[in-house]
Design an enzyme around this catalytic site. Structure first.
Site, short mmCIF file in Angstrom:
data_model
loop_
_atom_site.label_atom_id
_atom_site.label_comp_id
_atom_site.label_asym_id
_atom_site.label_seq_id
_atom_site.Cartn_x
_atom_site.Cartn_y
_atom_site.Cartn_z
N TYR A 197 0.82 -1.11 0.11
CA TYR A 197 -0.04 0.00 0.07
C TYR A 197 0.95 1.12 0.02
CZ TYR A 197 -2.98 3.73 1.67
OH TYR A 197 -3.74 4.78 1.81
N GLU B 89 -3.86 7.30 -3.46
CA GLU B 89 -3.98 6.01 -2.97
C GLU B 89 -3.36 4.97 -4.29
OE1 GLU B 89 -6.10 4.44 0.66
OE2 GLU B 89 -7.26 4.04 -1.39
#
Length: 380
Positions: free
Chosen positions: A101, A189
């Site tokens: 991530y 993101e």
């Protein structure tokens, strides 16, 4: 402003952030030609402004051209969190060695940007933060300083990577943060960030751009797709009104964000369910008031309206004229409670009295009255 995954990836590509090859389609048969162009397994992904697409069945792998068409047919038209999927992204499937991530977000409480990395990619970052917070490494950036090298090193050394992989990821973090700043984002993101062979690739992308900065990005106008926007919010936005649809049955109109939020709270405390937040702003004219009422009345859930005006540069008589104008045009029959205070208050009250409307003098009194009237189904 939220943008679709495929739009985020187009921006990533322009800023040197690696992404898979793919194309967006709205017609399922087109998936066949895209598959044939790649000649290998593809992933078909719903393009909608909502999370949880995979869990909802909005992400499917296809190993043949026919499977790609079948996947597109299954996804286009489906609903994900009450949003209808109208297009899909068909892109090459990646050989995944590891998933990470990587994101940058605005921490509004601290008024600082935060970069986050985690070895647990492909999962909801909120779930990771709750269950294994130690798996997330963060760097908080001072608003007057650039991203510092020691911060980059702290981020990459939290992960189990080779020296070559660390160098590559460090360069990607710098690019992503520069991208975040350049487009005036509040969120960028990549989840998952895939390590495929020797390369890091953004397998997914989510980007939110600050609406207040769009005047600096005229080239972004084409990115905004109203398909996923709430129709009432879209109409209000087009009329220059600050409106948020909340889903209750008591419409709320006021001038000034603080006043409107306070009115929402008071109605809630009196047992009511606010249908919306609507701020007409300062100096609102009769026409603005009229447009605001029309927006609120367009919501079929609304059974009554509470208007709370504190007149400064906003004139109470102009507000009253707008209210009376709507009443004359639409024969308004639902409960309506009004509080006027401030500039040209007496003139505004006189206009309302001519229309057989008696304004209240206190916010709590008005909130209590509209809740009672909505419950009784009568007009105030």
């Amino acid at each position: 402003m939220n943008i679709y995954e495929y739009q985020a990836k187009e921006l990533f590509r322009k800023h040197g952030i690696p992404v898979p090859e793919g194309s967006v389609i709205e017609s399922p048969p087109d998936a066949k030609s895209i598959y044939e162009r790649f000649g290998r397994k593809v992933v078909v992904k719903a393009q909608v402004h909502a999370g949880g697409r995979g869990k909802a069945g909005g992400v499917k792998l296809a190993s043949t051209p026919d499977e790609a068409v079948t996947a597109a047919k299954a996804i286009i038209g489906m609903k994900i969190k009450d949003l209808t999927v109208k297009k899909v992204l068909v892109e090459e499937a990646l050989a995944i060695d590891k998933e990470f991530y990587l994101g940058v977000v605005l921490d509004r409480e601290r008024a600082q940007n935060v970069i986050m990395v985690s070895s647990q990619g492909g999962m909801d970052i909120e779930e990771v933060a709750e269950k294994t917070p130690e798996a997330i490494c963060k760097a908080t950036l001072h608003p007057l300083l650039e991203l510092q090298e020691y911060q980059v090193k702290n981020l990459i050394y939290s992960l189990k990577l080779s020296d070559a992989e660390r160098c590559q990821l460090a360069a990607l973090i710098r690019k992503l943060y520069r991208f975040y700043c350049d487009i005036d984002a509040t969120l960028v993101e990549i989840n998952p960030l895939v390590l495929s062979g020797a390369s890091f690739i953004a397998a997914d992308g989510k980007v939110t751009i600050d609406d207040n900065a769009l005047f600096r990005h005229k080239d972004f106008e084409g990115l905004f797709d109203v398909a996923d926007d709430d129709p009432l919010e879209r109409e209000a936005h087009q009329k220059g009104l600050a409106y948020v649809h909340l889903g209750g049955n008591i419409g709320i109109i006021g001038n000034g964000a603080g006043l409107v939020m306070g009115t929402l709270d008071t109605v809630k405390q009196e047992g009511g369910a606010p249908a919306n937040f609507l701020d007409i702003g300062g100096g609102a004219s009769a026409s603005v008031m009229k447009s605001s009422l029309e927006i609120v009345l367009s919501d079929p859930q609304v059974k009554g309206i509470f208007i709370n005006i504190f007149g400064g540069i906003t004139r109470c008589d102009e507000v009253a004229k707008g209210i009376v104008g709507v009443m004359k045009e639409s024969a308004l029959k639902m409960p309506l409670v009004i509080k006027l205070c401030g500039t040209r208050e007496e003139e505004g009250r006189a206009i309302l009295k001519e229309a057989q409307l008696e304004p209240v003098t206190e916010v709590r009194e008005g909130a209590r009255k509209i809740v009672a009237l909505v419950g009784a189904g009568s007009r105030g």
